[in-house]
Write a protein that holds these residues in place. Structure first.
Motif, PDB file in Angstrom:
ATOM      1  N   ARG A  40      31.267  39.943  41.084  1.00  0.00           N
ATOM      2  CA  ARG A  40      31.563  41.117  41.859  1.00  0.00           C
ATOM      3  C   ARG A  40      30.566  42.061  41.308  1.00  0.00           C
ATOM      4  O   ARG A  40      30.484  42.234  40.145  1.00  0.00           O
ATOM      5  CB  ARG A  40      32.849  41.833  41.926  1.00  0.00           C
ATOM      6  N   SER A  46      40.643  34.941  40.311  1.00  0.00           N
ATOM      7  CA  SER A  46      41.430  35.720  41.163  1.00  0.00           C
ATOM      8  C   SER A  46      41.273  35.314  42.547  1.00  0.00           C
ATOM      9  O   SER A  46      41.923  35.895  43.407  1.00  0.00           O
ATOM     10  CB  SER A  46      40.950  37.209  40.880  1.00  0.00           C
ATOM     11  N   ARG A  47      40.579  34.095  42.804  1.00  0.00           N
ATOM     12  CA  ARG A  47      40.408  33.863  44.351  1.00  0.00           C
ATOM     13  C   ARG A  47      40.771  32.281  44.416  1.00  0.00           C
ATOM     14  O   ARG A  47      40.446  31.322  43.686  1.00  0.00           O
ATOM     15  CB  ARG A  47      39.165  33.868  44.637  1.00  0.00           C
ATOM     16  N   SER A  80      39.720  29.532  47.601  1.00  0.00           N
ATOM     17  CA  SER A  80      39.041  29.344  48.514  1.00  0.00           C
ATOM     18  C   SER A  80      39.216  28.084  49.485  1.00  0.00           C
ATOM     19  O   SER A  80      39.477  26.816  48.752  1.00  0.00           O
ATOM     20  CB  SER A  80      37.528  29.547  48.194  1.00  0.00           C
ATOM     21  N   THR A 129      34.857  40.690  55.881  1.00  0.00           N
ATOM     22  CA  THR A 129      36.277  40.788  55.111  1.00  0.00           C
ATOM     23  C   THR A 129      37.216  41.135  56.377  1.00  0.00           C
ATOM     24  O   THR A 129      36.808  42.019  57.338  1.00  0.00           O
ATOM     25  CB  THR A 129      36.070  41.972  54.183  1.00  0.00           C
ATOM     26  N   ALA A 146      41.276  39.009  53.409  1.00  0.00           N
ATOM     27  CA  ALA A 146      40.366  37.706  53.098  1.00  0.00           C
ATOM     28  C   ALA A 146      38.880  37.857  53.396  1.00  0.00           C
ATOM     29  O   ALA A 146      38.467  39.051  54.152  1.00  0.00           O
ATOM     30  CB  ALA A 146      41.002  36.711  54.297  1.00  0.00           C
ATOM     31  N   TYR A 188      38.173  33.154  51.589  1.00  0.00           N
ATOM     32  CA  TYR A 188      38.670  33.231  50.228  1.00  0.00           C
ATOM     33  C   TYR A 188      39.704  34.240  50.494  1.00  0.00           C
ATOM     34  O   TYR A 188      39.913  35.312  51.268  1.00  0.00           O
ATOM     35  CB  TYR A 188      37.515  34.108  49.439  1.00  0.00           C
ATOM     36  N   ASP A 204      43.024  36.217  47.446  1.00  0.00           N
ATOM     37  CA  ASP A 204      43.879  36.445  46.065  1.00  0.00           C
ATOM     38  C   ASP A 204      44.415  35.173  46.120  1.00  0.00           C
ATOM     39  O   ASP A 204      45.103  34.658  46.770  1.00  0.00           O
ATOM     40  CB  ASP A 204      44.501  37.517  46.357  1.00  0.00           C
TER      41      ASP A 204
END
Length: 194
Positions: free
Chosen positions: A39, A116-117, A119, A151, A159, A172, A174
């Motif tokens: 990020r 943390s993701r 997909s 988003t 997501a 994607y 969490d």
């Protein structure tokens, strides 16, 4: 001492005997293996910030709801003054260090968020119909063309939805939502089974 092994996927443990990945003639659904996600937050209007990112990533900042891509790497707009950089695990650490060094004198933040993701990749002619069951986004070519990202809420959860090309979508979530999302998707996919 225990030997730790990095995860490649997380949802296998949540399928509970249901067929996954889904490999129907018109719809395919699988989990993407773990890949790098970084990020980046900063002032999109600051020419110095733009130049620093261009130097570090060799790509331009994408416009709102767009993705810049070069080879396997992608820089996706995630919100005002926020982007997610997607890359291979083999280049993740080096890219993270480069970004932190390049943006060290900028008003910017660089955060490693790969773990943390979770997909999922959804492909095939029925992909837009399947994804439309989970969100209110118009997913057809004229509205959601390749290279677009949003988003949104999908199945009631936050997501990020990206259209890579043709009938190829990536979504994607969490990682804590992996079990719920997989249950929802495997229920929703029933009407698309041959």
């Amino acid at each position: 001492m225990d030997k730790l092994t990095a995860r490649a996927t997380v949802v296998d443990q949540f399928a509970h005997g249901k067929p996954f990945p889904v490999t129907e003639p018109r719809l395919q659904l699988s989990e993407l293996p773990l890949h790098g996600i970084i990020r980046v937050q900063g002032d999109a209007k600051d020419p110095a910030f733009q130049a620093a990112l261009r130097t570090a990533l060799c790509m331009e900042l994408p416009a709102s709801e767009r993705v810049s891509a070069m080879r396997e790497a992608r820089l996706a707009w995630a919100g005002p003054n926020e982007w997610l950089y997607f890359c291979s695990l083999s280049t993740e650490k080096e890219t993270l260090v480069t970004l932190k060094q390049t943006l060290a004198d900028q008003f910017a933040t660089v955060t490693h968020i790969s773990d943390s993701r979770v997909s999922f990749i959804v492909t095939g002619p029925d992909a837009p119909n399947f994804l439309s069951k989970g969100c209110g986004i118009d997913l057809y070519s004229t509205s959601f063309e390749p290279g677009k990202v949003v988003t949104t809420r999908f199945a009631g959860l936050p997501a990020m939805l990206m259209r890579r090309s043709g009938d190829v979508y990536v979504i994607y979530f969490d990682v804590a939502s992996a079990g719920y999302v997989l249950d929802w998707m495997l229920d929703a996919v029933d009407e698309f089974r041959a």
